[in-house]
Motif scaffolding. Sequence first.
Motif, PDB file in Angstrom:
ATOM      1  N   ASN A 141     -40.920  33.377  64.271  1.00 43.26           N
ATOM      2  CA  ASN A 141     -40.172  32.225  63.754  1.00 43.26           C
ATOM      3  C   ASN A 141     -40.721  31.798  62.388  1.00 43.26           C
ATOM      4  O   ASN A 141     -40.973  30.617  62.144  1.00 43.26           O
ATOM      5  CB  ASN A 141     -40.244  31.062  64.748  1.00 43.26           C
ATOM      6  CG  ASN A 141     -39.223  29.984  64.458  1.00 43.26           C
ATOM      7  OD1 ASN A 141     -38.164  30.233  63.885  1.00 43.26           O
ATOM      8  ND2 ASN A 141     -39.540  28.762  64.847  1.00 43.26           N
ATOM      9  N   PRO A 143     -40.941  30.351  59.022  1.00 41.23           N
ATOM     10  CA  PRO A 143     -40.051  29.274  58.588  1.00 41.23           C
ATOM     11  C   PRO A 143     -39.171  29.633  57.391  1.00 41.23           C
ATOM     12  O   PRO A 143     -39.617  30.282  56.438  1.00 41.23           O
ATOM     13  CB  PRO A 143     -41.013  28.132  58.244  1.00 41.23           C
ATOM     14  CG  PRO A 143     -42.345  28.771  58.073  1.00 41.23           C
ATOM     15  CD  PRO A 143     -42.363  29.977  58.934  1.00 41.23           C
ATOM     16  N   TYR A 145     -36.102  27.722  54.776  1.00 38.76           N
ATOM     17  CA  TYR A 145     -35.686  26.403  54.290  1.00 38.76           C
ATOM     18  C   TYR A 145     -34.304  26.506  53.661  1.00 38.76           C
ATOM     19  O   TYR A 145     -33.956  27.517  53.053  1.00 38.76           O
ATOM     20  CB  TYR A 145     -36.712  25.859  53.296  1.00 38.76           C
ATOM     21  CG  TYR A 145     -38.049  25.609  53.939  1.00 38.76           C
ATOM     22  CD1 TYR A 145     -38.355  24.376  54.497  1.00 38.76           C
ATOM     23  CD2 TYR A 145     -38.997  26.639  54.053  1.00 38.76           C
ATOM     24  CE1 TYR A 145     -39.573  24.152  55.123  1.00 38.76           C
ATOM     25  CE2 TYR A 145     -40.215  26.425  54.681  1.00 38.76           C
ATOM     26  CZ  TYR A 145     -40.489  25.178  55.208  1.00 38.76           C
ATOM     27  OH  TYR A 145     -41.691  24.970  55.844  1.00 38.76           O
ATOM     28  N   GLU A 146     -33.509  25.474  53.840  1.00 39.68           N
ATOM     29  CA  GLU A 146     -32.133  25.459  53.351  1.00 39.68           C
ATOM     30  C   GLU A 146     -31.889  24.188  52.544  1.00 39.68           C
ATOM     31  O   GLU A 146     -32.571  23.168  52.747  1.00 39.68           O
ATOM     32  CB  GLU A 146     -31.159  25.531  54.534  1.00 39.68           C
ATOM     33  CG  GLU A 146     -31.362  24.437  55.567  1.00 39.68           C
ATOM     34  CD  GLU A 146     -30.588  24.681  56.857  1.00 39.68           C
ATOM     35  OE1 GLU A 146     -30.129  25.811  57.058  1.00 39.68           O
ATOM     36  OE2 GLU A 146     -30.472  23.729  57.651  1.00 39.68           O
ATOM     37  N   ARG A 154     -34.696  21.387  53.522  1.00 40.82           N
ATOM     38  CA  ARG A 154     -35.204  21.069  54.855  1.00 40.82           C
ATOM     39  C   ARG A 154     -35.435  22.376  55.601  1.00 40.82           C
ATOM     40  O   ARG A 154     -34.792  23.388  55.323  1.00 40.82           O
ATOM     41  CB  ARG A 154     -34.219  20.192  55.621  1.00 40.82           C
ATOM     42  CG  ARG A 154     -32.861  20.834  55.891  1.00 40.82           C
ATOM     43  CD  ARG A 154     -32.030  19.999  56.876  1.00 40.82           C
ATOM     44  NE  ARG A 154     -30.712  20.591  57.025  1.00 40.82           N
ATOM     45  CZ  ARG A 154     -29.643  20.210  56.335  1.00 40.82           C
ATOM     46  NH1 ARG A 154     -29.731  19.240  55.429  1.00 40.82           N
ATOM     47  NH2 ARG A 154     -28.472  20.800  56.529  1.00 40.82           N
ATOM     48  N   ARG A 155     -36.324  22.310  56.560  1.00 36.84           N
ATOM     49  CA  ARG A 155     -36.626  23.513  57.344  1.00 36.84           C
ATOM     50  C   ARG A 155     -35.454  23.853  58.240  1.00 36.84           C
ATOM     51  O   ARG A 155     -34.920  22.991  58.940  1.00 36.84           O
ATOM     52  CB  ARG A 155     -37.885  23.299  58.187  1.00 36.84           C
ATOM     53  CG  ARG A 155     -38.276  24.523  58.994  1.00 36.84           C
ATOM     54  CD  ARG A 155     -39.694  24.430  59.480  1.00 36.84           C
ATOM     55  NE  ARG A 155     -40.034  25.566  60.329  1.00 36.84           N
ATOM     56  CZ  ARG A 155     -41.268  25.870  60.703  1.00 36.84           C
ATOM     57  NH1 ARG A 155     -42.275  25.117  60.282  1.00 36.84           N
ATOM     58  NH2 ARG A 155     -41.511  26.914  61.468  1.00 36.84           N
ATOM     59  N   ALA A 156     -35.044  25.118  58.209  1.00 37.73           N
ATOM     60  CA  ALA A 156     -33.943  25.570  59.049  1.00 37.73           C
ATOM     61  C   ALA A 156     -34.369  25.560  60.508  1.00 37.73           C
ATOM     62  O   ALA A 156     -35.557  25.711  60.842  1.00 37.73           O
ATOM     63  CB  ALA A 156     -33.505  26.974  58.641  1.00 37.73           C
ATOM     64  N   GLU A 157     -33.412  25.365  61.387  1.00 33.48           N
ATOM     65  CA  GLU A 157     -33.713  25.298  62.818  1.00 33.48           C
ATOM     66  C   GLU A 157     -34.288  26.610  63.324  1.00 33.48           C
ATOM     67  O   GLU A 157     -35.153  26.631  64.206  1.00 33.48           O
ATOM     68  CB  GLU A 157     -32.441  24.942  63.593  1.00 33.48           C
ATOM     69  CG  GLU A 157     -32.671  24.732  65.074  1.00 33.48           C
ATOM     70  CD  GLU A 157     -31.429  24.267  65.803  1.00 33.48           C
ATOM     71  OE1 GLU A 157     -31.398  24.404  67.038  1.00 33.48           O
ATOM     72  OE2 GLU A 157     -30.487  23.773  65.140  1.00 33.48           O
ATOM     73  N   LYS A 158     -33.838  27.719  62.763  1.00 36.75           N
ATOM     74  CA  LYS A 158     -34.287  29.035  63.213  1.00 36.75           C
ATOM     75  C   LYS A 158     -34.873  29.801  62.040  1.00 36.75           C
ATOM     76  O   LYS A 158     -34.283  29.863  60.968  1.00 36.75           O
ATOM     77  CB  LYS A 158     -33.121  29.825  63.824  1.00 36.75           C
ATOM     78  CG  LYS A 158     -33.527  31.132  64.465  1.00 36.75           C
ATOM     79  CD  LYS A 158     -32.336  31.790  65.149  1.00 36.75           C
ATOM     80  CE  LYS A 158     -32.739  33.084  65.848  1.00 36.75           C
ATOM     81  NZ  LYS A 158     -31.577  33.737  66.504  1.00 36.75           N
TER      82      LYS A 158
END
Length: 315
Positions: A141, A143, A145-146, A154-158
């Motif tokens: 996982n 990290p 960012y989008e 912000r950090r992406a959920e996946k």
Amino acid sequence: MIDHATSPAPHYERQYLDLMRRIWTQGDERIDRTGVGTRSILGAMMRFSLAGDHVPLLTTKRVYWKVAAREMLWFLTGDTNIRELVRQGVHIWTDWPLDAYRKASGEVIDRDTFEQRIVEDADFAARWGDLGPVYGAQWVNWPLYEPAGDGLYRRAEKGRNQIAELVDAIRRTPGSRRLLFTGWNVAELPRMALPPCHMTYQFQVADGRLNGLLFQRSCDLGLGFAFNIFGLSMMTRMLAQQCDLEPGEVVWQGGDVHLYLNHAGLVEEQLSRIPSGAPKLRINRRPSSIFDYRIEDFEVLDYAPQSHIAAPVAV
């Protein structure tokens, strides 16, 4: 006169013992992060064959290989809390959160009591059992960012699953020189209980065989190496099975390779012993993916090591 053409090859463990002797007698003596002190060299390499189910388990002392196997399977889940390890009787990661709890709380608490609270109290485990984004978090996982607007991210959920991508790459592009994964995420190192020691794994497909290489930035040769080389061998064999390849060889490379000064008893005892035997590691089931192996799938045969040698862990 010795007939070198017919004399047996040295036991695979000899290279380990030779490296141990070299570090203990010639290594640079230094004060390390833990304050214990080490003898250390920079740069070492060993190679071991996995052909015929062979696995480079040390025979001059007992290695509790199921602990190493459970740890590797735990990494592949992406979990970073010791709770599940403790439930399985694996204690190798407990010292770091225990040390943090003692310092933060001032409470005098032994390891068994701390682990019992970790297992029985989910809130306590969530607060004190997490190691930060160590190995598994980066492996499965990493990290991403989008854009979040106004130039912010912000950090992406996946995140990126390096292991799933590796399996796919071995299958699709076996000639690639990018068949690797790493845990060395510079941005997240400060949040980790311990920055990754076995930090980068690389693989190569050659003549239908999968070879695996591990670069380890820091190696406690007396205690950690036995688990690290087993983990590399286990991962290489799992990947080979998933990709319809035969296991080839594993190559271990160490950066700072050291022995702790308080491990004198371990070193001297182990160097007095003679390695013997040829243990084998078998995987008795092929699950549908690299993430579905269970501890029951692994079996070690023909392993008759000498007795365990105890030594303290430097935290």
